[in-house]
Design an enzyme around this catalytic site. Structure first.
Site, PDB file in Angstrom:
ATOM      1  CG  ASN A 150      -0.391   0.717   2.408  1.00 50.90           C
ATOM      2  OD1 ASN A 150      -0.464   1.950   2.501  1.00 50.90           O
ATOM      3  ND2 ASN A 150       0.198  -0.030   3.347  1.00 50.90           N
ATOM      4  CG  PHE A 163      -0.685   9.320   6.955  1.00 50.24           C
ATOM      5  CD1 PHE A 163      -0.536   7.949   7.125  1.00 50.24           C
ATOM      6  CD2 PHE A 163       0.204  10.167   7.605  1.00 50.24           C
ATOM      7  CE1 PHE A 163       0.480   7.432   7.941  1.00 50.24           C
ATOM      8  CE2 PHE A 163       1.217   9.659   8.423  1.00 50.24           C
ATOM      9  CZ  PHE A 163       1.353   8.290   8.593  1.00 50.24           C
ATOM     10  CB  SER A 176       3.587   5.555   7.198  1.00 51.04           C
ATOM     11  OG  SER A 176       3.156   5.451   5.850  1.00 51.04           O
ATOM     12  CG  ASN A 225       2.984   4.323   1.917  1.00 49.36           C
ATOM     13  OD1 ASN A 225       3.799   3.917   1.101  1.00 49.36           O
ATOM     14  ND2 ASN A 225       2.245   3.513   2.656  1.00 49.36           N
ATOM     15  CB  THR A 226       3.949  10.590   4.782  1.00 48.25           C
ATOM     16  OG1 THR A 226       2.563  10.214   4.834  1.00 48.25           O
ATOM     17  CG2 THR A 226       4.062  12.096   4.936  1.00 48.25           C
ATOM     18  CE  LYS A 276       1.922   0.056  12.882  1.00 46.88           C
ATOM     19  NZ  LYS A 276       0.533  -0.059  12.396  1.00 46.88           N
ATOM     20  CG  ASN A 316       3.973   1.137   9.715  1.00 46.19           C
ATOM     21  OD1 ASN A 316       3.240   0.675   8.842  1.00 46.19           O
ATOM     22  ND2 ASN A 316       3.828   2.351  10.193  1.00 46.19           N
TER      23      ASN A 316
END
Length: 342
Positions: free
Chosen positions: A116, A120, A180, A182-183, A218, A247
């Site tokens: 993925n 966010f 994460s 993805n940011t 996390k 994560n």
């Protein structure tokens, strides 16, 4: 029924669309009189032996729903009927944001995995707070918080403070998400200096409250042992309540799925991250002398996977990708497996 009928049908569709279809269908079914009792009989186990008191909170069972599934605190009232002991909502950011361009969620079926790069995506803090106001007080809710994509790292703490203050009356514990992939540049906040400053600031605010709430961090599964050593030191110095490990990973090692899928950018979850996640938990438990709780997440697709995490040193577990692949019966299976070990 899930493996024979529902899963084959759902897996024909785009994963993100399938997610919304499934959760909408669940909500519709649960609204039918008598269905909540049927779901309780099918999926829930109530047994005092499953209860766990972790960072001052009594959990009815050790199996939770990981962040990312209920990003906007819209689903938690329905998901609890599937037997979860706690639900973590988010990641929630101060302002709503659309996330990354679609498609951004991919199934790697040969690996029982997902990639993925959601970014966010959520409607923002105000809506989540409003929906959480009507929560059942007996339901344990964690609030996973992050920064907006447009917020530079030097101002990231302000975003976390905003989320912390607004969500404080409505969640039982907090999770600081800096892991994460993805940011852009978010993982840079895992470095020792910025992470210590961020967690210290939040913990100082927390300690000024009449009844402080647990703050967890996390972490990514891709940290080196030296970085994990820093994490253990940071937890000790900031006195946060514990960790969530782990994560998604940016590694693509050993995957069998279509190379075009494997090359998609984003975080990998599911079975391929299971061993690494367990290894991180085991290392943290040993290095810290079991001085803080750990919630284990990553590659849990069976009761045996969950018990392996618990044996490695975590206190609770969370599901996401395993829940997608194995269906709601997985929660009950894990709880039965835990009871069988007693």
């Amino acid at each position: 029924m899930y493996h024979l009928i529902l899963k084959p049908i759902l897996f024909l569709f785009n994963p993100e669309k399938a997610h919304y279809f499934t959760t909408n269908m669940l909500s519709t079914v649960l609204a039918i009189p008598g269905m909540k009792s049927i779901f309780a009989a099918l999926f829930q186990i109530k047994d005092k032996r499953l209860e766990r008191t972790v960072f001052g909170i009594k959990f009815p069972n050790p199996v939770g729903l990981a962040a990312g599934f209920d990003k906007e605190a819209k689903l938690y009232k329905d998901m609890v009927h599937l037997g979860f002991g706690f639900i973590e909502v988010g990641t929630i950011t101060p302002k709503g944001q659309p996330g990354n361009p679609k498609p951004r969620l991919f199934r790697l079926t040969q690996d029982d995995a997902l990639i993925n790069r959601m970014g966010f995506n959520n409607e923002g803090l105000a809506g989540a707070v409003e929906r959480l106001k009507s929560r059942n007080s007996n339901l344990i809710i964690g609030g996973n918080i992050g920064k907006n994509k447009v917020t530079p790292n030097e101002k990231a703490t302000e975003d976390y403070i905003t989320c912390f203050e607004a969500l404080f009356p409505h969640v039982d514990y907090f999770v600081v998400n800096v892991s994460s992939p993805n940011t852009p540049n978010l993982r840079a906040l895992q470095d020792k200096k910025p992470l210590t400053e961020l967690l210290s600031t939040l913990q100082n605010l927390n300690n000024k409250k009449p009844n402080p709430k647990p703050i967890l961090l996390k972490i990514a599964p891709d940290l080196t042992n030296e970085q994990l050593d820093d994490i253990v030191e940071i937890v000790a110095n900031t006195k946060i309540a514990g960790l969530i490990a782990t994560n998604t990973t940016i590694s693509r090692e050993g995957l069998k799925s279509n190379p075009s899928l494997v090359q998609e950018m984003g975080g990998l979850s599911g079975k391929p991250v299971r061993d690494k996640s367990t290894e991180v938990i085991r290392y943290l438990r040993k290095k810290s002398n079991a001085s803080f709780p750990i919630i284990g997440v990553g590659g849990i697709h069976s009761a045996e996977d969950a018990i392996e995490k618990l044996d490695a040193g975590c206190d609770l577990v969370q599901l996401y990708t395993g829940f997608v692949y194995e269906g709601p019966a997985l929660v009950k299976s894990i709880n039965k497996g835990v009871l069988a070990r007693m």
